[in-house]
Write a protein that holds these residues in place. Structure first.
Motif, PDB file in Angstrom:
ATOM      1  N   ASN A  32       0.859  -1.186   0.000  1.00 23.51           N
ATOM      2  CA  ASN A  32       0.000   0.000   0.000  1.00 23.51           C
ATOM      3  C   ASN A  32       0.898   1.240   0.000  1.00 23.51           C
ATOM      4  O   ASN A  32       1.644   1.475   0.945  1.00 23.51           O
ATOM      5  CB  ASN A  32      -0.905  -0.018   1.232  1.00 23.51           C
ATOM      6  N   LYS A  33       0.831   2.032  -1.049  1.00 27.63           N
ATOM      7  CA  LYS A  33       1.752   3.157  -1.251  1.00 27.63           C
ATOM      8  C   LYS A  33       0.995   4.470  -1.107  1.00 27.63           C
ATOM      9  O   LYS A  33       0.004   4.706  -1.796  1.00 27.63           O
ATOM     10  CB  LYS A  33       2.362   3.054  -2.655  1.00 27.63           C
ATOM     11  N   THR A  34       1.457   5.328  -0.195  1.00 28.65           N
ATOM     12  CA  THR A  34       0.773   6.593   0.047  1.00 28.65           C
ATOM     13  C   THR A  34       1.772   7.738   0.169  1.00 28.65           C
ATOM     14  O   THR A  34       2.952   7.538   0.446  1.00 28.65           O
ATOM     15  CB  THR A  34      -0.061   6.536   1.344  1.00 28.65           C
ATOM     16  N   ALA A  35       1.259   8.948  -0.040  1.00 36.52           N
ATOM     17  CA  ALA A  35       2.037  10.165   0.217  1.00 36.52           C
ATOM     18  C   ALA A  35       1.969  10.434   1.713  1.00 36.52           C
ATOM     19  O   ALA A  35       0.924  10.827   2.235  1.00 36.52           O
ATOM     20  CB  ALA A  35       1.461  11.337  -0.577  1.00 36.52           C
ATOM     21  N   GLY A  36       3.060  10.172   2.410  1.00 38.40           N
ATOM     22  CA  GLY A  36       3.046  10.203   3.864  1.00 38.40           C
ATOM     23  C   GLY A  36       3.558  11.500   4.465  1.00 38.40           C
ATOM     24  O   GLY A  36       4.322  12.244   3.851  1.00 38.40           O
ATOM     25  N   GLY A  37       3.152  11.722   5.698  1.00 44.03           N
ATOM     26  CA  GLY A  37       3.551  12.916   6.445  1.00 44.03           C
ATOM     27  C   GLY A  37       2.375  13.394   7.277  1.00 44.03           C
ATOM     28  O   GLY A  37       1.232  13.381   6.812  1.00 44.03           O
ATOM     29  N   LYS A  38       2.640  13.800   8.532  1.00 44.21           N
ATOM     30  CA  LYS A  38       1.551  14.172   9.431  1.00 44.21           C
ATOM     31  C   LYS A  38       0.730  15.340   8.888  1.00 44.21           C
ATOM     32  O   LYS A  38      -0.500  15.336   8.968  1.00 44.21           O
ATOM     33  CB  LYS A  38       2.125  14.519  10.808  1.00 44.21           C
ATOM     34  N   GLY A  39       1.396  16.326   8.312  1.00 43.07           N
ATOM     35  CA  GLY A  39       0.661  17.461   7.765  1.00 43.07           C
ATOM     36  C   GLY A  39      -0.214  17.080   6.594  1.00 43.07           C
ATOM     37  O   GLY A  39      -1.299  17.660   6.390  1.00 43.07           O
ATOM     38  N   LEU A  40       0.212  16.085   5.820  1.00 37.84           N
ATOM     39  CA  LEU A  40      -0.601  15.628   4.693  1.00 37.84           C
ATOM     40  C   LEU A  40      -1.827  14.865   5.196  1.00 37.84           C
ATOM     41  O   LEU A  40      -2.909  14.955   4.608  1.00 37.84           O
ATOM     42  CB  LEU A  40       0.237  14.764   3.753  1.00 37.84           C
ATOM     43  N   SER A  62      12.288  11.988  -8.138  1.00 40.35           N
ATOM     44  CA  SER A  62      11.122  11.260  -8.664  1.00 40.35           C
ATOM     45  C   SER A  62      10.106  10.958  -7.558  1.00 40.35           C
ATOM     46  O   SER A  62       8.898  10.956  -7.813  1.00 40.35           O
ATOM     47  CB  SER A  62      11.573   9.959  -9.327  1.00 40.35           C
ATOM     48  N   ASN A  63      10.598  10.722  -6.344  1.00 41.02           N
ATOM     49  CA  ASN A  63       9.669  10.491  -5.234  1.00 41.02           C
ATOM     50  C   ASN A  63       8.824  11.732  -4.958  1.00 41.02           C
ATOM     51  O   ASN A  63       7.625  11.647  -4.693  1.00 41.02           O
ATOM     52  CB  ASN A  63      10.433  10.106  -3.959  1.00 41.02           C
ATOM     53  N   PHE A  80       4.869  23.524  -3.044  1.00 42.14           N
ATOM     54  CA  PHE A  80       6.022  22.844  -2.460  1.00 42.14           C
ATOM     55  C   PHE A  80       7.332  23.433  -2.962  1.00 42.14           C
ATOM     56  O   PHE A  80       7.454  23.797  -4.130  1.00 42.14           O
ATOM     57  CB  PHE A  80       5.971  21.350  -2.778  1.00 42.14           C
ATOM     58  N   THR A  81       8.297  23.483  -2.071  1.00 41.30           N
ATOM     59  CA  THR A  81       9.643  23.942  -2.427  1.00 41.30           C
ATOM     60  C   THR A  81      10.425  22.759  -2.986  1.00 41.30           C
ATOM     61  O   THR A  81      10.566  21.726  -2.323  1.00 41.30           O
ATOM     62  CB  THR A  81      10.362  24.507  -1.186  1.00 41.30           C
ATOM     63  N   GLN A  82      10.906  22.904  -4.206  1.00 41.63           N
ATOM     64  CA  GLN A  82      11.660  21.828  -4.846  1.00 41.63           C
ATOM     65  C   GLN A  82      13.102  21.814  -4.345  1.00 41.63           C
ATOM     66  O   GLN A  82      13.758  22.844  -4.277  1.00 41.63           O
ATOM     67  CB  GLN A  82      11.641  22.001  -6.362  1.00 41.63           C
ATOM     68  N   ILE A  83      13.579  20.619  -3.993  1.00 38.64           N
ATOM     69  CA  ILE A  83      14.955  20.462  -3.519  1.00 38.64           C
ATOM     70  C   ILE A  83      15.723  19.524  -4.451  1.00 38.64           C
ATOM     71  O   ILE A  83      15.114  18.768  -5.222  1.00 38.64           O
ATOM     72  CB  ILE A  83      14.992  19.927  -2.080  1.00 38.64           C
ATOM     73  N   LYS A  84      17.046  19.572  -4.393  1.00 36.77           N
ATOM     74  CA  LYS A  84      17.876  18.770  -5.294  1.00 36.77           C
ATOM     75  C   LYS A  84      17.900  17.304  -4.897  1.00 36.77           C
ATOM     76  O   LYS A  84      17.948  16.420  -5.744  1.00 36.77           O
ATOM     77  CB  LYS A  84      19.295  19.333  -5.321  1.00 36.77           C
ATOM     78  N   GLU A  85      17.880  17.021  -3.598  1.00 35.88           N
ATOM     79  CA  GLU A  85      17.967  15.638  -3.154  1.00 35.88           C
ATOM     80  C   GLU A  85      16.601  14.944  -3.214  1.00 35.88           C
ATOM     81  O   GLU A  85      15.559  15.590  -3.320  1.00 35.88           O
ATOM     82  CB  GLU A  85      18.546  15.572  -1.734  1.00 35.88           C
ATOM     83  N   GLU A  86      16.640  13.625  -3.152  1.00 34.03           N
ATOM     84  CA  GLU A  86      15.442  12.795  -3.303  1.00 34.03           C
ATOM     85  C   GLU A  86      14.627  12.740  -2.010  1.00 34.03           C
ATOM     86  O   GLU A  86      15.174  12.540  -0.924  1.00 34.03           O
ATOM     87  CB  GLU A  86      15.844  11.369  -3.696  1.00 34.03           C
ATOM     88  N   THR A  87      13.314  12.915  -2.131  1.00 37.74           N
ATOM     89  CA  THR A  87      12.424  12.709  -0.990  1.00 37.74           C
ATOM     90  C   THR A  87      12.515  11.250  -0.559  1.00 37.74           C
ATOM     91  O   THR A  87      12.609  10.343  -1.381  1.00 37.74           O
ATOM     92  CB  THR A  87      10.977  13.070  -1.384  1.00 37.74           C
TER      93      THR A  87
END
Length: 310
Positions: A32-40, A62-63, A80-87
């Motif tokens: 089961n794959k979800t966009a995780g995070g307490k604020g979400l 890509s994540n 969202f602020t885009q960052i260089k490293e992978e989520t």
């Protein structure tokens, strides 16, 4: 408009594995794959309650693109602020047979000083429309522990209520930013106090001390014991009915959503606490995390008893 902040999101993938063992291979169904995070999670419940929250945070690689697409599918908007490293990605192996859950959590990506400043600029741009701001979850390791404190101060300067749901040092320092509301559980409040809090009276005493430091509301979540809402002029206790718990994960986030919804719609304090508890309970009765059903909330609202404590 309610703004939610998730500084350390992740792709959460959970697998159900009966009789999970270390050093052994396991065949599993698709996770089961979800966009995780307490604020979400807070954002999802707010949307189910009829609000249109705006999500902020850091996403990369890509994540990050997958999470953004998933939120769009769910009808959640964000800047969202885009960052260089992978989520990051986090894995959970749930063994129902042995009642265990094993988690593997990747280290959070590093964010540059420029990316942090870009986020703060985006954050302050939301002040034009924001009626309430919610910051949830732990701080990424690369951020100073006072980051929530700084965010709270910026919101307070604009007279925008700031709700903070975190723990440890970020909570301790965040309180110095005088947020509108914090939501510790008994363990988090004990950690803040630096001593064991054995009774409800002990917890209320610490909550009152926090209010005297400048926090307007302290919402103590007590699990099956209900909740206590403390402010300078009143202390309310919510007594809740017994429910069949299916998945308690995300219930604290759902409480925050219920409280924020109520505040945003100018409900009286007793009804704010009642709605917060109903949303937390409704989430615990569902398989999905950050999911509530309106009919269940309506039923639970009738069964929650609010009393005043001297």
């Amino acid at each position: 408009m309610i703004v939610t902040v998730t500084l350390n999101p992740a792709i959460d993938i959970s697998y159900r594995v009966n009789n999970f063992k270390i050093n052994k291979g396991h065949r599993v169904e698709n996770g089961n794959k979800t966009a995780g995070g307490k604020g979400l999670n807070v954002s999802r419940v707010l949307k189910q309650l009829g609000e249109h929250p705006h999500c902020l945070g850091f996403l990369g690689g890509s994540n990050g693109k997958w999470i953004k697409r998933q939120l769009e599918i769910e009808g959640l908007e964000g800047s969202f602020t885009q960052i260089k490293e992978e989520t990051r990605t986090c894995l959970a192996f749930i063994d129902e047979e042995n009642s265990t859950q094993t988690e593997l959590m990747e280290k959070c990506p590093t964010v540059s000083e420029e990316e942090k400043e870009e986020f703060l600029e985006t954050y302050q741009q939301q002040f034009k429309k924001a009626t309430l701001i919610i910051a949830s979850g732990s701080l990424p390791s690369w951020l100073d522990s006072s980051f929530y404190k700084d965010m709270s101060k910026l919101a307070k300067e604009q007279n925008i209520p700031f709700i903070l749901d975190t723990s440890g040092e970020p909570l301790k320092l965040g309180i110095e930013g005088n947020p509108f509301l914090i939501k510790p559980n008994q363990e988090e409040l004990t950690q803040f106090a630096g001593k064991e809090l054995k009774t409800m009276e002990d917890m209320v005493e610490v909550a009152i001390r926090i209010c005297n430091q400048g926090v307007q509301n302290v919402l103590l979540s007590l699990g099956e014991g209900g909740a206590i809402l403390v402010r300078k002029d009143v202390i309310l206790k919510a007594n809740i009915p017994s429910i069949p718990v299916v998945n308690p994960v995300g219930s604290g986030d759902s409480m925050i959503a219920g409280m924020a919804y109520s505040i945003n719609n100018n409900l009286v304090l007793e009804e704010c606490l009642r709605m917060a508890c109903a949303c937390g309970m409704a989430n615990a009765m569902e398989e999905k995390t950050g999911f509530v059903q309106s009919q269940m909330i309506k039923q639970l609202l009738k069964e929650i008893n609010i009393t005043s404590i001297d």
